[in-house]
Design an enzyme around this catalytic site. Structure first.
Site, mmCIF file in Angstrom:
data_model
loop_
_atom_site.group_PDB
_atom_site.id
_atom_site.type_symbol
_atom_site.label_atom_id
_atom_site.label_comp_id
_atom_site.label_asym_id
_atom_site.label_seq_id
_atom_site.Cartn_x
_atom_site.Cartn_y
_atom_site.Cartn_z
ATOM 1 N N ALA A 50 -0.213 -38.866 -23.835
ATOM 2 C CA ALA A 50 -0.743 -39.226 -22.518
ATOM 3 C C ALA A 50 -2.068 -39.950 -22.713
ATOM 4 O O ALA A 50 -2.826 -39.643 -23.623
ATOM 5 C CB ALA A 50 -0.931 -37.983 -21.659
ATOM 6 N N LYS A 78 1.465 -43.031 -15.613
ATOM 7 C CA LYS A 78 0.653 -41.832 -15.376
ATOM 8 C C LYS A 78 -0.421 -42.160 -14.351
ATOM 9 O O LYS A 78 -1.262 -43.030 -14.574
ATOM 10 C CB LYS A 78 0.009 -41.353 -16.678
ATOM 11 N N LEU A 332 -8.561 -38.442 -35.683
ATOM 12 C CA LEU A 332 -8.775 -37.036 -35.978
ATOM 13 C C LEU A 332 -9.739 -36.803 -37.131
ATOM 14 O O LEU A 332 -10.300 -35.713 -37.245
ATOM 15 C CB LEU A 332 -7.434 -36.358 -36.285
#
Length: 497
Positions: A50, A78, A332
């Site tokens: 998302a 979305k 990350l």
């Protein structure tokens, strides 16, 4: 000062690596060679399905055709996130990408709406004035070709992140990025400066570079393992350290929003794609066992599971220096914030854009490194605080987890923000805060904060005028709904799929 940057090496692929490769290749002159090293042996976390609206700017800059992108990544539209059970079980609210109401004067629309509610001039909720929310309620979407801000309907996407990475790989390679398949076995450093000079692969190949981008995920092979950059742990504010992810069959009707469903410990996501649903549960191992999380997730799926849940472990926080020496951490490797507000892919995007703006053409300069790190730190912290807000402002009394989150000490900046809104309805935003006034207002009110007062400028119109104005805005927000299509119908017509 280092040598001029002529060889840029990206360690790691996936969404982060290929976003970096494609945007920098599109931006930088051809005499700067860009090479990406990745290994098929290393898996991809791939929970970031998302996004938030700035992803459109990224795709458009690359010249990506939206229709092709939607088809190849099984994407859907979305408009918002539905937060369910967050304040108390059985209650929900929307955090939309829209802005309720319209600009009426010096202060935000919610001040006028609050006066209207107080004086009985309207019985509508704040979300009744939000076109995104209205479309969510009806399960509809369509593009609106108008410059009228009244009908502005910001949107983002849900997509398969693994497929997005593959899609961007094709874009990047067409632009001239060179991909090398291989596992990094050793990282070479300059003995005097500590700068990384080359990556040595298991095959024996040595890939030299002047500037390196670490996209090796939570391993942070270059930044943390090689350069020893410290990691700032935020688990005292955000104790969730585990997630289970599982795909399930898609629904016949695809909702145009993400669902975030709070449970006794943590929360469950549901993300609709055109070929399946993405599901997962985020939880703290201090409060919930893996077996209990598994049972909670599988017992609350809306459709049949297509696989067994996959465990993901993480530690919320960030690297203290996201640019150190000649290594920039993206994705990350730069830190982890749980996907509650769909910010993972945006942090990749903003990190790359920041590097693009500060690119060290004539070698790494500490002044630029310091500016990059300061902006990155501030951005991470503002997103962190926004996520903490959801947890901290709750009225649940069904578990130690929620009671502890409500009682915990929070960052001073967030404490001031909450108090200012609670007393005066004021929102004070900062540079690098990706969430604007409407986002903070929706989440604070959705979590149950009812301000004591509103801005005095909302008292300027007389009662009859304000009532008429609110009524006109209410009606205007509903005008486009007649031409809206069911979400699935829009996707079929638009993409031809």
């Amino acid at each position: 000062m280092q040598n001029p940057v002529r060889k840029l090496v990206i360690a790691g692929g996936g969404t982060a690596g290929w976003m970096a490769a494609s945007l920098l290749r599109k931006t930088l002159p051809k005499h700067i060679h860009i090479r990406l090293v990745e290994s098929e042996e290393i898996g991809i976390v791939g929970v970031g399905e998302a996004t938030i609206p700035p992803i459109q700017t990224f795709n458009q800059f690359l010249g990506i055709d939206e229709k092709a992108f939607l088809k190849e990544t099984h994407a859907t539209i979305k408009l918002a996130i539905s937060f369910e059970n967050w304040r108390v079980p059985g209650e929900k609210y929307l955090h939309t990408f829209g802005a309720p109401g319209a600009q009426l004067g010096f202060s935000g629309f919610h001040h006028y709406w609050m006066r209207g509610k107080k004086e009985g001039l309207t019985d509508a909720s704040l979300w009744d004035y939000d076109l995104n929310a209205l479309c969510c309620d009806l399960g509809k979407f369509n593009k609106i070709n108008t410059q009228n801000p009244m009908f502005d309907m910001q949107y983002a996407y849900h997509f398969d992140s693994a497929l997005y990475g593959k899609f961007l790989r094709k874009v990047a390679e067409q632009l001239g990025v060179v991909r090398t398949e291989g596992m990094i076995e050793h990282v070479r450093q300059d003995t005097d400066t500590g700068f990384i000079t080359a990556l040595q692969l298991k095959s024996g190949e040595v890939i030299e570079g002047d500037l390196f981008i670490d996209c090796t995920g939570t391993r942070a092979l270059l930044s943390q393992k090689t350069l020893g950059v410290n990691y700032e742990d935020w688990s005292h504010w955000l104790p969730a350290d585990s997630a289970l992810a599982v795909p399930s069959k898609r629904f016949e009707s695809t909702l145009p929003y993400t669902r975030s469903i709070a449970h006794k410990v943590g929360w469950q996501w549901r993300i609709p794609l055109t070929h399946r649903n993405g599901n997962g549960i985020v939880y703290s191992s201090q409060y919930m066992s893996d077996d209990e999380a598994h049972n909670t997730l599988m017992g609350n799926l809306d459709s049949e599971a297509l696989d067994t849940p996959r465990k993901i472990s993480f530690r919320t926080g960030r690297t203290e220096q996201q640019w150190h020496k000649n290594v920039v951490s993206i994705g990350l490797s730069s830190g982890f914030l749980e996907p509650l507000e769909s910010t993972s892919i945006h942090l990749i995007q903003s990190g790359i854009v920041r590097l693009m703006k500060m690119f060290p053409n004539h070698g790494v300069q500490q002044s630029i490194v310091d500016l990059y790190n300061a902006e990155s730190k501030h951005e991470f912290e503002t997103i962190r605080d926004f996520i903490i807000l959801h947890y901290h402002v709750n009225e649940r009394d069904d578990s130690d987890f929620w009671r502890d989150m409500r009682a915990m000490s929070i960052p001073e900046r967030l404490k001031q923000k909450i108090e200012a809104f609670r007393t005066t309805s004021a929102i004070f935003n900062e540079n690098n805060d990706i969430f604007r006034d409407a986002s903070w207002v929706q989440v604070m009110m959705g979590q149950g904060i009812t301000p004591v007062d509103y801005h005095p400028s909302a008292d300027l119109p007389d009662a009859a005028t304000l009532k008429q104005t609110l009524s006109k805005i209410y009606d205007a927000k509903r005008q486009p709904l007649e031409k809206m299509l069911a979400h699935d119908e829009f996707l079929t017509r638009y993409t031809g799929a």
